[in-house]
Write a protein that holds these residues in place. Structure first.
Motif, short mmCIF file in Angstrom:
data_model
loop_
_atom_site.label_atom_id
_atom_site.label_comp_id
_atom_site.label_asym_id
_atom_site.label_seq_id
_atom_site.Cartn_x
_atom_site.Cartn_y
_atom_site.Cartn_z
N GLN A 20 0.83 -1.20 0.00
CA GLN A 20 0.00 0.00 0.00
C GLN A 20 0.87 1.26 0.00
O GLN A 20 0.59 2.22 -0.72
N LYS A 43 0.98 4.02 -3.03
CA LYS A 43 0.69 5.42 -2.72
C LYS A 43 1.84 6.33 -3.18
O LYS A 43 1.61 7.38 -3.76
N ASP A 102 1.44 9.15 -6.06
CA ASP A 102 1.71 10.55 -5.75
C ASP A 102 2.95 11.09 -6.47
O ASP A 102 3.29 12.26 -6.32
#
Length: 170
Positions: free
Chosen positions: A40, A44, A48
């Motif tokens: 995760q 992420k 980003d």
């Protein structure tokens, strides 16, 4: 060899990270993370647009580094905070220095103005490395954390970078 992390690196990254959680005060966390936690985190970072760099030696990741926002408010958009972790058996060989130099290069290219390091005060080697690379002491929070039965002090170091050519509000 320094390169961008790929999904297959997450097992080694997890091992390095969990060792830091369980055996050091580099991370103010108590419990080991799971592979799913790291997946995760990886997704992420990718979503980003933040790189995760790794140093590979003999087909094994021995260190990793990344950066992300310093704080969530918009006016902090030109400031980032970085993280660097090296396998316990591979420390004191310049791996962390190589990683941070590559991060500085990337962060400068992206026109950030300030790079922040939050370091447990007892981590003298990390403090020394950051100072050697031009980071300046920026403050201290006493009793910022509690781990291994003692209070932990968090020190901040910052590196002033080129920054954007034309910074803007908003």
């Amino acid at each position: 060899m320094i390169r961008e992390a790929v999904g297959n690196d997450l097992i080694d990254i997890l091992g390095i990270y969990n060792d830091a959680i369980l055996n050091t005060t580099a991370i103010y966390d108590y419990n080991a993370h799971t592979l799913n936690d790291r997946k995760q985190w990886y997704e992420k970072k990718k979503q980003d647009g933040y790189p995760i760099l790794v140093v590979e030696e003999n087909n094994k990741v021995i260190g990793f580094a990344t950066y992300g926002p310093f704080r969530d408010w918009p006016a902090y958009k030109y400031t980032v905070e970085h993280s660097i972790y090296v396998n316990n058996n591979c420390r004191n060989k310049g791996t962390g220095t190589k990683l941070i130099k590559e991060l500085i290069k990337i962060i400068n290219e992206k026109e950030y103005a300030t790079m922040v390091a939050g370091i447990d005060e007892s981590n003298e080697k990390s403090v020394r490395m950051h100072k050697k690379l031009g980071f300046k002491y920026a403050g201290k929070i006493d009793k910022a954390g509690f781990k291994f039965g003692k209070w932990l002090n968090l020190v901040f170091y910052q590196l002033e970078l080129k920054g954007p050519k034309n910074p803007i509000d908003g």
